[in-house]
Structures are given as C-alpha cells and as structure tokens.
Write an enzyme that holds these catalytic residues in place. Structure first.
Site, PDB file in Angstrom:
ATOM      1  N   GLU A  61      -9.479   9.528 -23.861  1.00 55.13           N
ATOM      2  CA  GLU A  61     -10.184   8.145 -23.786  1.00 55.13           C
ATOM      3  C   GLU A  61      -9.946   7.582 -24.977  1.00 55.13           C
ATOM      4  OE1 GLU A  61     -13.359   8.332 -20.340  1.00 55.13           O
ATOM      5  OE2 GLU A  61     -13.987   9.124 -22.238  1.00 55.13           O
ATOM      6  N   ASP A 205       3.996 -11.082 -12.753  1.00 50.80           N
ATOM      7  CA  ASP A 205       4.217  -9.869 -12.299  1.00 50.80           C
ATOM      8  C   ASP A 205       5.678  -9.238 -12.048  1.00 50.80           C
ATOM      9  OD1 ASP A 205       3.922  -7.477 -10.798  1.00 50.80           O
ATOM     10  OD2 ASP A 205       2.539  -8.309  -9.226  1.00 50.80           O
ATOM     11  N   LYS A 234      10.833   2.172 -10.661  1.00 45.55           N
ATOM     12  CA  LYS A 234      11.680   1.126 -10.127  1.00 45.55           C
ATOM     13  C   LYS A 234      12.901   1.226 -11.174  1.00 45.55           C
ATOM     14  CE  LYS A 234       8.009  -1.839  -8.051  1.00 45.55           C
ATOM     15  NZ  LYS A 234       6.955  -1.231  -8.509  1.00 45.55           N
ATOM     16  N   ARG A 240       6.335   7.141 -12.905  1.00 50.18           N
ATOM     17  CA  ARG A 240       5.460   6.280 -12.142  1.00 50.18           C
ATOM     18  C   ARG A 240       4.283   5.675 -12.982  1.00 50.18           C
ATOM     19  NH1 ARG A 240       6.949   5.304  -7.318  1.00 50.18           N
ATOM     20  NH2 ARG A 240       4.793   4.315  -6.562  1.00 50.18           N
TER      21      ARG A 240
END
Length: 412
Positions: A61, A205, A234, A240
């Site tokens: 974290e 985006d 992609k 991912r």
C-alpha cells in the site's frame, strides 16, 4: 515442464487438477479459435512470467518510498521502473501505474477532478460511450450529471458542432473524449479547444488506442488532455490493468485519488508486468506491430464490406471495426452466436441512431499471432459465408482450426 512460460502446468495439475483443466482448456480455446474481440490480445511470455512471479506475494500500500508495509525495496524498484518507462513511452510528465483496470483509472480521474453532482460531457452510451461515461448502472451515472454527445447519423463521425453547442449550454466541469466502439481517430485538439472555451478539464479515455499511440500508429492525447486514462492490455499487449497519465500540476491529486481514495494495495506482480510491456512497446518491433494492426484492420473492414456487411464510418483508422450484419439478413446477437459456433469470437455493440446491435471486432490479437492482410481477407470471406448460411459451424470450425494452427499464439 511449462506448457507456456509463466505457467507451471505440471505443478498445477498435481495440486489442483480441476483448475489445471480450466486453465489448459482456456489455452486450447484461445489457440484454436479466432480472437477478434477488440479489447483482447495475447501477452508476451515475459509478461506472463512477471504475472506469475513472487511479486504477487507482496503487500505494498502506498507509493515507492512511502509504503505502509515493510520489505518493499524491490517492489519499489519495479514500480519506479514502470512509471519511468510509461512516462518515456508516452511523453508524459507523470504516470500512475497502480490502477487495477481502465474503469478504475477513470474513477480515479473523476475523483481527482470532480465532486459529486458535477456536470460531465461525454460520448453517449448508444453512440459508443463506455459504462464510466454516465451509465445509470455505473458509479459515473449515479454520482455525476452526464450529458451525452453523439455521432452524425450519416457519416458516423463525432458531431463536433453538437459537442461545442452542448458544452456552451451545460458548461461542464469536465469533458471526456474516448469510446469503446469508435473506429476513427479522435480530434484531441478540437476537444482541447472546447474545454478551454468553457473552462472544463479534458479527460481522454484512451483505453482502446493507447497501444497504437505507443507504436506511433495513432495520435497521442497526452499533449492535449489534462488527464489520460488507459488500459495496459488491448493493443498495448500488457497485463490486464490500467494507468493514468497527467501533467505535474495534477500529479499529487491523481495519486491521492488512486491511493488511498479508490484503491488499497497495489498489485505488484501486475505492475512489474506493466513495466515489461512498456519496455516491449518502446521497441521498433512493437512499432511495426502497431502499424500492421491498423493495416490489417483496414483490409478486414474493406473485405467485410465486400461481403455485404455495412461497415460504420466506411472503414477504420485503428484496430477496431464496427459493422451491421443486417444486410445479410441477421441481427447482431444472432450473428455473434453463429460466429461463435464457428470458432470466430467477437462482440456486439450498439449501432448509433438505429437502436440495433451490430458487431464489434478488432485485429490486435490475430496480428500478434502473425497474421497479415492475406489472412484478414480469408477471415472476412469465412465470416460472410457463415452469416449467409453458406457454411455451417462445423465446416467453418475446420477452416478456423487450420488457420490458427499456422499461427499459434504461443509457438512451441
């Protein structure tokens, strides 16, 4: 012995044969069917190896040099490397590589720049907008007041006149440019000018085209947008996940919006895999790949039109194609089902202004496999025959297996 790098299949078989069967079955599915989903690709063996590494064990974290857990020296190095590679690859002043997905990246961008109730102008969902662009089922539609712009009914291109008029009327706090089903390049300079005119932030985006941007095959939103959100899979061909790029003046706000506002511990194995992907994308080989993706898509679109499908916008500038199969006497959902039975895997999408469902497909994965323009023509003809009922699923699957056997995603 590994079946593919990063997967110790024999170990998995001994420990959990049920899961092993699922994993190896999925590998077989990917290897013997045509992967034409525009949002998917095949990662490299090196990316897979990083994903399956001991970095998956580490809780981290916070950010490098300021973690909430001990023992983070090496994962700090991995994240710093990913950040520096992303900045260099895209020419950005700041990069955050912790977002778990593209949607997580967009959520953080909104959290950094907006407050609940703010007005946002974005591409409407029926015209190719994403769930995070105002869907009532998504946090975006529940927390913010979205106004949707659209595409021209004849050309299928973004209606710039409408964008400017809506911006002047609604004075949004932010404007979002980006789509999940728009096959043409977006004019970032135009959106920047509109945002400046009404005093809005510009959020790009760029989940779909960012890999093309990395390879020099699409224009970059980075010089124009206040914040750029993207995925690392992609066309980019990484794991991912998501990332955010911005200028130095927004860096602290973006970082705080990712952690601690919207996410907890970073996935360090994924961040290391992102670093690998960014390194791969900086090579001349990736640039050649990105340009081949576009060349393949243009050929595939032309042959699909020749087969009788109505290709939206008359073609594509990117890896992505949308088309209406109605001229062949079949709707989008039925078409997708027939093609799936033939081993051709793609998606449906909304067709603007008609209310119907069309097909959305892309060339990123098949190009990674090494297929070229000759194979794109073959795929289009095969797809047309299946949709016209000239070839049943069983016969078509034989052709698909023959084609994919010549281009395995993980040779050997």
């Amino acid at each position: 012995m590994s079946v593919i790098p990063g997967l110790e299949a024999d170990v998995l078989r001994r420990q959990d044969p049920e899961v092993a069967d699922i994993v190896l079955g999925e590998l077989a599915r990917q290897s013997t069917t045509l992967q034409l989903i525009a949002a998917e690709n095949f990662t490299s063996p090196a990316v897979l190896a990083a994903l399956g590494s001991p970095l998956a064990n580490k809780y981290a974290e916070g950010y490098p040099g300021a973690r909430h857990h001990g023992g983070c020296e090496l994962v700090d190095a991995a994240e710093r490397l990913a950040v520096e590679r992303a900045k260099a690859l895209f020419g950005a002043e700041h990069a955050n590589v912790q977002s778990h997905s593209g949607s997580s990246a967009v959520l953080a961008a909104y959290a950094a720049l907006l407050r609940p109730g703010d007005t946002v102008l974005a591409l409407g969902l029926p015209h190719g907008g994403h769930l995070t662009h105002g869907s009532p089922a998504n946090f975006s539609g529940r927390w913010f007041d979205f106004v949707g712009y659209g595409v021209d009914a004849e050309s299928g291109l973004i209606d710039h006149q409408q964008v400017r008029a809506l911006a002047r009327t609604h004075r949004p706090k932010a404007i979002v440019c980006g789509s999940i089903a728009y096959p043409r390049h977006i004019d970032h300079a135009f959106f920047r000018s509109v945002a400046d005119e009404v005093g809005a932030y510009l959020i790009a985006d760029a989940a779909h085209p960012m890999g093309l941007v990395a390879g020099g095959a699409a224009p970059s939103p980075v010089p124009y947008a206040d914040v750029v959100c993207a995925t690392t899979h992609k066309v980019l061909r990484g794991p991912r996940g998501g990332m955010i790029l911005c200028g130095s003046e927004l860096a602290e706000r973006v970082d705080r919006a990712v952690f601690p506002f919207t996410q907890g511990g970073a996935q360090m194995h994924t961040i290391a895999a992102k670093a690998v992907a960014f390194g791969e994308a900086a090579t001349p080989a990736f640039g050649a790949y990105a340009h081949q993706v576009v060349a393949n898509a243009r050929v595939l679109a032309a042959y699909l039109a020749a087969e009788g499908l109505a290709v939206t916008t008359g073609g594509t500038d990117t890896h992505l194609i949308t088309a209406d199969p109605a001229p062949l006497g079949v709707d989008g959902r039925t078409a997708r089902g027939r093609l799936a039975a033939a081993g051709i895997v793609l998606d449906c999408c909304a067709l603007p202004h008609s209310g119907a469902r069309g097909l959305r497909l892309g060339t990123a994965a098949v190009t990674t496999q090494g297929m070229g323009q000759e194979e794109m023509a073959r795929i289009a003809v095969l797809l047309g025959k299946v949709l016209r009922g000239e070839l049943d699923g069983a016969r078509a699957r034989e052709d698909v297996r023959e084609l994919t056997a010549a281009f395995p995603p993980y040779p050997g």
